[in-house]
Design an enzyme around this catalytic site. Structure first.
Site, PDB file in Angstrom:
ATOM      1  N   LEU A  57       0.862  -1.178   0.000  1.00 11.34           N
ATOM      2  CA  LEU A  57       0.000   0.000   0.000  1.00 11.34           C
ATOM      3  C   LEU A  57       0.898   1.226   0.000  1.00 11.34           C
ATOM      4  CD1 LEU A  57      -2.661  -0.988   2.707  1.00 11.34           C
ATOM      5  CD2 LEU A  57      -3.002  -0.939   0.234  1.00 11.34           C
ATOM      6  N   ASP A  58       0.465   2.287  -0.677  1.00 14.02           N
ATOM      7  CA  ASP A  58       1.207   3.542  -0.620  1.00 14.02           C
ATOM      8  C   ASP A  58       1.410   3.942   0.834  1.00 14.02           C
ATOM      9  OD1 ASP A  58       1.030   3.626  -3.377  1.00 14.02           O
ATOM     10  OD2 ASP A  58      -0.690   4.996  -3.384  1.00 14.02           O
ATOM     11  N   LYS A  59       2.489   4.638   1.107  1.00 14.43           N
ATOM     12  CA  LYS A  59       2.783   5.066   2.478  1.00 14.43           C
ATOM     13  C   LYS A  59       1.606   5.787   3.141  1.00 14.43           C
ATOM     14  CE  LYS A  59       6.113   7.700   5.246  1.00 14.43           C
ATOM     15  NZ  LYS A  59       7.391   8.472   5.216  1.00 14.43           N
ATOM     16  N   THR A  61      -1.545   5.468   2.500  1.00 16.60           N
ATOM     17  CA  THR A  61      -2.750   4.630   2.505  1.00 16.60           C
ATOM     18  C   THR A  61      -2.695   3.653   3.679  1.00 16.60           C
ATOM     19  OG1 THR A  61      -2.861   4.759   0.089  1.00 16.60           O
ATOM     20  CG2 THR A  61      -4.151   3.037   1.150  1.00 16.60           C
ATOM     21  N   ARG A 148      -6.235   6.604  -6.619  1.00 13.74           N
ATOM     22  CA  ARG A 148      -6.043   8.036  -6.383  1.00 13.74           C
ATOM     23  C   ARG A 148      -6.137   8.819  -7.690  1.00 13.74           C
ATOM     24  NH1 ARG A 148      -0.594   7.881  -2.871  1.00 13.74           N
ATOM     25  NH2 ARG A 148      -0.915  10.152  -2.826  1.00 13.74           N
TER      26      ARG A 148
END
Length: 203
Positions: A57-59, A61, A148
């Site tokens: 997961l993106d940082k 998120t 996003r």
């Protein structure tokens, strides 16, 4: 340290990653990430396996992430994700805007590192709460920043998205991975794992 183990058996774990924490090591730190905490947990439990990230997961998120406990299960889980045999759902929250329908099937092409790939997202309006719109998102492909980008281009930037919206990097990104459904790689039972923090529940 690991705080939120949502599912665990002898083969793998599913952990709720907090927003602002890297999934894996970064060029700046080998220890400021979730995988480092999982490795410490495995070492303390005498689990003889070097952690390798299954999904990321993106940082900014938050949400559910898989961690295998053996190389064999790691290979199974990678195959599940690569072949899209795991259904995953996200919760995304935006500010109110002029919403002209409740369901969206977004299909376009996204570019990452000079490569173009098809990106497909199914997005469904869930509820309005506190002047915010809640959406359930089913990403049918797994492109970098797909959700996003799709919200920015076709709906409205997700609250707290400093990269694709008019927000500060200190704002919390209101995007969470909340649900998985898959066939267990060993016992072949259908497994459903869901986790929504209390503050996001909107029943």
């Amino acid at each position: 340290d690991i705080k939120d183990i949502i599912y665990e058996d002898q083969f793998f774990m599913i952990i709720n990653k907090p927003a602002g924490i890297n999934t894996n090591q970064s060029p700046f730190s080998d220890i400021d990430c979730l995988s480092y905490g999982v490795q410490k947990y495995y070492d303390n439990k005498k689990i003889n396996y070097k952690v390798n990230v299954i999904n990321r997961l993106d940082k900014p998120t938050s949400g559910l992430l898989f961690f295998a406990k053996s190389k064999e299960i790691e290979i199974f889980l990678h195959k599940f994700f690569n072949e899209r045999n795991i259904r995953k759902l996200y919760l995304a929250i935006t500010e109110k805007f002029n919403l002209n329908k409740n369901e969206f099937l977004i299909r376009d092409t996204l570019t990452w590192k000079d490569k173009e790939k098809e990106a497909i997202s199914y997005i469904k309006f869930l509820k309005e709460k506190d002047d915010k719109f809640y959406f359930i998102v089913y990403p049918m492909t797994g492109r970098t920043h797909q959700i996003r980008k799709h919200f920015k281009e076709y709906l409205k930037p997700i609250i707290g998205d400093a990269l694709y919206g008019n927000y500060n990097s200190k704002d919390r990104l209101e995007l969470l991975c909340i649900y998985y459904k898959f066939i267990h790689p060993v016992n072949k039972k259908i497994i459903e794992v869901r986790h929504i923090p209390d503050e996001y529940k909107c029943e």
